[in-house]
Design an enzyme around this catalytic site. Structure first.
Site, PDB file in Angstrom:
ATOM      1  N   SER A  22      20.357  76.979 -47.565  1.00  0.00           N
ATOM      2  CA  SER A  22      20.444  76.633 -48.987  1.00  0.00           C
ATOM      3  C   SER A  22      20.031  75.184 -49.230  1.00  0.00           C
ATOM      4  O   SER A  22      20.059  74.707 -50.353  1.00  0.00           O
ATOM      5  CB  SER A  22      21.872  76.871 -49.495  1.00  0.00           C
ATOM      6  OG  SER A  22      22.804  76.163 -48.699  1.00  0.00           O
ATOM      7  N   THR A 154      17.534  84.596 -97.186  1.00  0.00           N
ATOM      8  CA  THR A 154      18.260  85.614 -96.420  1.00  0.00           C
ATOM      9  C   THR A 154      17.246  86.734 -96.203  1.00  0.00           C
ATOM     10  O   THR A 154      16.360  86.922 -97.044  1.00  0.00           O
ATOM     11  CB  THR A 154      19.493  86.164 -97.169  1.00  0.00           C
ATOM     12  OG1 THR A 154      19.037  86.844 -98.339  1.00  0.00           O
ATOM     13  CG2 THR A 154      20.477  85.072 -97.580  1.00  0.00           C
ATOM     14  N   HIS A 155      17.326  87.408 -95.095  1.00  0.00           N
ATOM     15  CA  HIS A 155      16.345  88.450 -94.737  1.00  0.00           C
ATOM     16  C   HIS A 155      14.915  87.897 -94.753  1.00  0.00           C
ATOM     17  O   HIS A 155      13.969  88.653 -95.009  1.00  0.00           O
ATOM     18  CB  HIS A 155      16.439  89.656 -95.679  1.00  0.00           C
ATOM     19  CG  HIS A 155      17.816  90.239 -95.777  1.00  0.00           C
ATOM     20  ND1 HIS A 155      18.230  91.315 -95.020  1.00  0.00           N
ATOM     21  CD2 HIS A 155      18.884  89.877 -96.530  1.00  0.00           C
ATOM     22  CE1 HIS A 155      19.489  91.603 -95.313  1.00  0.00           C
ATOM     23  NE2 HIS A 155      19.918  90.737 -96.223  1.00  0.00           N
ATOM     24  N   SER A 276      -5.456  73.375 -78.654  1.00  0.00           N
ATOM     25  CA  SER A 276      -5.919  74.605 -78.009  1.00  0.00           C
ATOM     26  C   SER A 276      -7.203  74.284 -77.253  1.00  0.00           C
ATOM     27  O   SER A 276      -8.011  73.465 -77.704  1.00  0.00           O
ATOM     28  CB  SER A 276      -6.178  75.667 -79.075  1.00  0.00           C
ATOM     29  OG  SER A 276      -7.095  76.627 -78.587  1.00  0.00           O
ATOM     30  N   LYS A 282      -6.825  73.486 -83.791  1.00  0.00           N
ATOM     31  CA  LYS A 282      -5.420  73.870 -83.662  1.00  0.00           C
ATOM     32  C   LYS A 282      -4.484  72.706 -83.358  1.00  0.00           C
ATOM     33  O   LYS A 282      -4.808  71.803 -82.618  1.00  0.00           O
ATOM     34  CB  LYS A 282      -5.276  74.901 -82.535  1.00  0.00           C
ATOM     35  CG  LYS A 282      -5.897  76.238 -82.870  1.00  0.00           C
ATOM     36  CD  LYS A 282      -4.999  77.081 -83.737  1.00  0.00           C
ATOM     37  CE  LYS A 282      -3.981  77.731 -82.850  1.00  0.00           C
ATOM     38  NZ  LYS A 282      -3.263  78.796 -83.473  1.00  0.00           N
ATOM     39  N   GLU A 289       8.189  76.385 -79.436  1.00  0.00           N
ATOM     40  CA  GLU A 289       7.990  77.696 -78.797  1.00  0.00           C
ATOM     41  C   GLU A 289       8.638  77.735 -77.418  1.00  0.00           C
ATOM     42  O   GLU A 289       9.257  78.733 -77.029  1.00  0.00           O
ATOM     43  CB  GLU A 289       6.495  77.996 -78.670  1.00  0.00           C
ATOM     44  CG  GLU A 289       5.823  78.211 -80.018  1.00  0.00           C
ATOM     45  CD  GLU A 289       4.299  78.184 -79.925  1.00  0.00           C
ATOM     46  OE1 GLU A 289       3.752  78.699 -78.934  1.00  0.00           O
ATOM     47  OE2 GLU A 289       3.671  77.619 -80.830  1.00  0.00           O
TER      48      GLU A 289
HETATM   49  N1  ARG Z   1      26.189  76.987 -48.542  1.00  0.00           N
HETATM   50  C1  ARG Z   1      27.380  77.716 -48.828  1.00  0.00           C
HETATM   51  C2  ARG Z   1      27.545  77.909 -50.331  1.00  0.00           C
HETATM   52  O1  ARG Z   1      26.775  77.373 -51.048  1.00  0.00           O
HETATM   53  C3  ARG Z   1      28.593  77.028 -48.301  1.00  0.00           C
HETATM   54  C4  ARG Z   1      28.681  77.142 -46.855  1.00  0.00           C
HETATM   55  C5  ARG Z   1      29.248  78.419 -46.386  1.00  0.00           C
HETATM   56  N2  ARG Z   1      28.494  78.745 -45.246  1.00  0.00           N
HETATM   57  C6  ARG Z   1      28.824  79.635 -44.363  1.00  0.00           C
HETATM   58  N3  ARG Z   1      28.036  79.847 -43.407  1.00  0.00           N
HETATM   59  N4  ARG Z   1      29.875  80.355 -44.459  1.00  0.00           N
HETATM   60  O2  ARG Z   1      28.416  78.597 -50.787  1.00  0.00           O
END
Ligand code: ARG
Length: 475
Positions: A22, A154-155, A276, A282, A289
Site C-alpha cells: 500500500s 421552478t421546473h 476549443s 468558443k 463542468e
Molecule cells: N496497510 C494496512 C492498512 O492500511 C495496515 C497494515 C496491516 N498489514 C497487515 N499485513 N496486516 O490497513
C-alpha cells in the site's frame, strides 16, 4: 522491510507482495505516522519500557525522519510494504536494533487507524476552510447584485422574479451547512485508537489517555475492538464530500446555463474558462463542468467504502486497507476543484440589464395578481383561478399582464381594479417579498450579513483547530 516473518519458512510470492503493498498510496500518512510514533514513544518511556537515553535517540531520529520525509530526502523503497514498515526501516537505518523498540504495545491496526484519523481531521479542517472561502466569495459577489432583479425558476420555467443576490447567496447557505457537518463530524471523530494494540488493549502498563491528549484527541476510544475496526469516520467524511460534490455540481450546472448564449447572463473571465481546439470562437465553462462531473467520483468513493464495510467481520481485516484510496481521492478532488471554482465565481460578471429584461417574462408576476385579490379578501383558490384567467387572456392576445384593459380585469374578477397594475412591476414584486427569508433587497441584505457573521465564527473554529494541529508535539 518486512515487519513479520519469524514463523514463515518461505518469503512472500512477488504477486502477493504486489497485491498487498500500500506504500504507493499510504505514503501520504508518513507525517501522521511519525506524530503518533512520538506519542507512543512518550508512553513507552513513561512506563519505563524504553530507557531515557534510548527514548532520546529515537525521538531525535523520528524528528530527523520527519524533516527528511518533508524534504523528500527519505523516500520509500520498492521493497517497503507500507508507510509503517518504510518508516521503521528509516529508524533502524539510523539507530540499529533500537529502531524496532516502538513496536512494543502497538500493532499496525491501532497505528493505521490513528494515522488515518489524524490525516482525516487535518484535511477536513482544510476542507472547511476551502468551503468558507467559496461561501465568502459567493456572498461578496451577491453584494454586487442586491438591487438586481432576475427571473427565478421552478421546473426550469420562469416562476417569480427574485433578487439575483438571493440566487447567489443560496449556495453559500448550502456550503455553510457542509461546514457545520464537518464541525459535527470533527467532534465525533476526535478520539484516539492508539493503545488498543491488535484488538484487545495491552498487557503493558500503557496510558492511552496520555497519548490521546498528546495527539490532540479528546480521549481514547472506549472499546479497543471498536477502535481498530471502526471506519465510520471515513464513511461519514466521504458522505460529507459527496454532498459537497453534489452542491458544486448544482452550482456548476447553473454557471453552465447562465454562461450559455441563450441565457447570456454570465460572462466568464478568460483565466477561468477554456477554448476549443477546433472552434476558435468558443469560450467554455470547463471548471463548472468538471465540478459537475467530479460529483460522480465523490459519490463513487462513498459507495466503495460502504460496500467494503458491509458485513465485514471484527476486528481488523485486510479489507480495511481499501479505505484509503477513496478517502485520499475525495480530498484531492475537492482540494483541486474548490480553489478553481472560487476563482471562477470571483471573476464572473453578470449582465444586470439582461437579467432584468427577463424578470417579468413568462407571466412571472401572475402570483402578484392572486396576492392582490387575497389582500382584498378573496379566498386564494378563487384568486388563483382569476390570475390564471388573466394569463390566459394575455396569451390569446399576445399581451403582458399589465397591458390588460380595466374592463378586461374587471370582467375576470370584480375586485380587479386598475390599482392591480401597481403590483405588476418587477421592482414592486420583489420588494413586497420582505419576509425574513424572502427576496426583498432589505431581507436579502440582512440574510447576507447574518451568514457572514456565522462564517466569521466558523473561520475562528478553523483557525483554532489548525493551530492546535500544527503546534502538536513541537513538530
Ligand atoms: N496497510 C494496512 C492498512 O492500511 C495496515 C497494515 C496491516 N498489514 C497487515 N499485513 N496486516 O490497513
Amino acid at each position: 522491510m518486512a515487519l513479520w516473518g519469524g514463523r514463515f519458512s518461505r518469503s512472500t510470492a512477488d504477486d502477493v507482495f504486489a497485491l498487498s503493498r500500500s506504500i504507493h498510496f499510504d505514503w501520504k500518512l508518513a507525517p501522521y505516522d511519525i506524530r503518533s510514533s512520538l506519542a507512543h514513544l512518550y508512553i513507552l518511556e513513561s512506563a519505563a519500557l524504553i530507557s531515557e537515553s534510548n527514548a532520546r535517540k529515537i525521538r531525535l531520529a523520528l524528528k530527523e525522519l520527519n524533516q527528511e520525509v518533508a524534504s523528500g530526502s527519505f523516500l520509500p523503497l520498492p521493497e517497503d510494504e507500507d508507510v509503517h514498515s518504510a518508516l521503521e526501516r528509516g529508524l533502524v537505518e539510523k539507530l540499529g536494533e533500537i529502531g524496532g523498540a516502538l513496536r512494543a504495545g502497538r500493532s499496525r491496526y491501532d497505528q493505521v487507524a490513528t494515522d488515518l484519523r489524524l490525516f482525516a481531521l487535518d484535511h477536513m479542517t482544510n476542507l472547511a476552510h476551502l468551503l468558507s472561502a467559496l461561501s465568502r466569495t459567493l456572498l461578496g459577489k451577491a453584494a454586487d447584485y442586491v438591487d438586481s432583479p432576475a427571473p427565478g425558476f421552478t421546473h426550469l420555467q420562469h416562476a417569480q422574479p427574485i433578487i439575483f443576490a438571493h440566487e447567489l447567496s443560496k449556495h453559500a447557505h448550502a456550503l455553510n451547512r457542509d461546514v457545520d457537518r464537518i464541525k459535527d463530524w470533527y467532534e465525533r471523530t476526535n478520539f484516539s485508537p492508539l493503545g488498543s494494540g491488535a484488538l484487545s488493549g495491552s498487557s503493558l502498563p500503557l496510558d492511552p489517555a496520555t497519548s490521546a491528549a498528546l495527539l490532540g484527541f479528546a480521549a481514547p476510544i472506549a472499546n479497543s475492538i471498536d477502535a481498530v475496526s471502526d471506519r465510520d469516520f471515513v464513511a461519514e467524511a466521504l458522505f460529507i464530500m459527496a454532498l459537497v460534490g453534489s452542491h458544486l455540481s448544482r452550482m456548476g450546472e447553473e454557471w453552465c446555463l447562465w454562461a450559455s448564449t441563450e441565457f447570456a447572463w454570465a460572462h466568464l473571465d478568460d483565466a477561468f474558462s477554456t477554448g476549443s481546439s477546433i472552434m476558435p470562437q468558443k469560450k467554455n465553462p470547463d471548471i463548472a463542468e468538471l465540478a459537475r462531473g467530479k460529483a460522480g467520483r465523490l459519490i463513487g468513493n462513498l459507495t466503495a467504502v460502504l460496500a467494503m464495510l458491509k458485513g465485514l467481520p471484527f476486528a481488523y481485516n485486510r479489507d480495511l486497507q481499501e479505505d484509503k484510496e477513496p478517502l485520499f481521492d475525495s480530498f484531492e478532488t475537492l482540494e483541486l476543484i474548490l480553489p478553481a471554482f472560487t476563482g471562477m465565481v470571483a471573476t464572473t460578471k453578470f449582465d444586470k440589464v439582461k437579467m432584468l429584461a427577463g424578470a417579468d417574462s413568462g407571466f412571472s408576476l401572475a402570483t402578484e395578481i392572486a396576492d392582490f385579490l387575497v389582500r382584498a379578501g378573496v379566498p386564494f383558490a378563487n384568486a388563483h383561478e382569476a390570475a390564471g384567467k388573466c394569463v390566459h387572456a394575455c396569451e390569446t392576445q399576445g399581451k403582458k399582464l399589465h397591458e390588460l384593459s380595466d374592463a378586461e380585469f374587471a370582467a375576470i374578477h370584480s375586485e380587479l381594479s386598475p390599482k392591480v397594475r401597481d403590483v405588476l412591476t418587477v421592482e414592486g414584486a420583489v420588494k413586497s417579498r420582505s419576509t425574513v427569508n424572502g427576496t426583498a433587497p432589505s431581507s436579502v441584505f440582512t440574510q447576507i450579513s447574518i451568514l457572514t457573521s456565522k462564517i466569521d465564527q466558523d473561520d475562528q473554529w478553523i483557525t483554532d483547530k489548525s493551530a492546535s494541529f500544527s503546534g502538536m508535539m513541537g513538530l
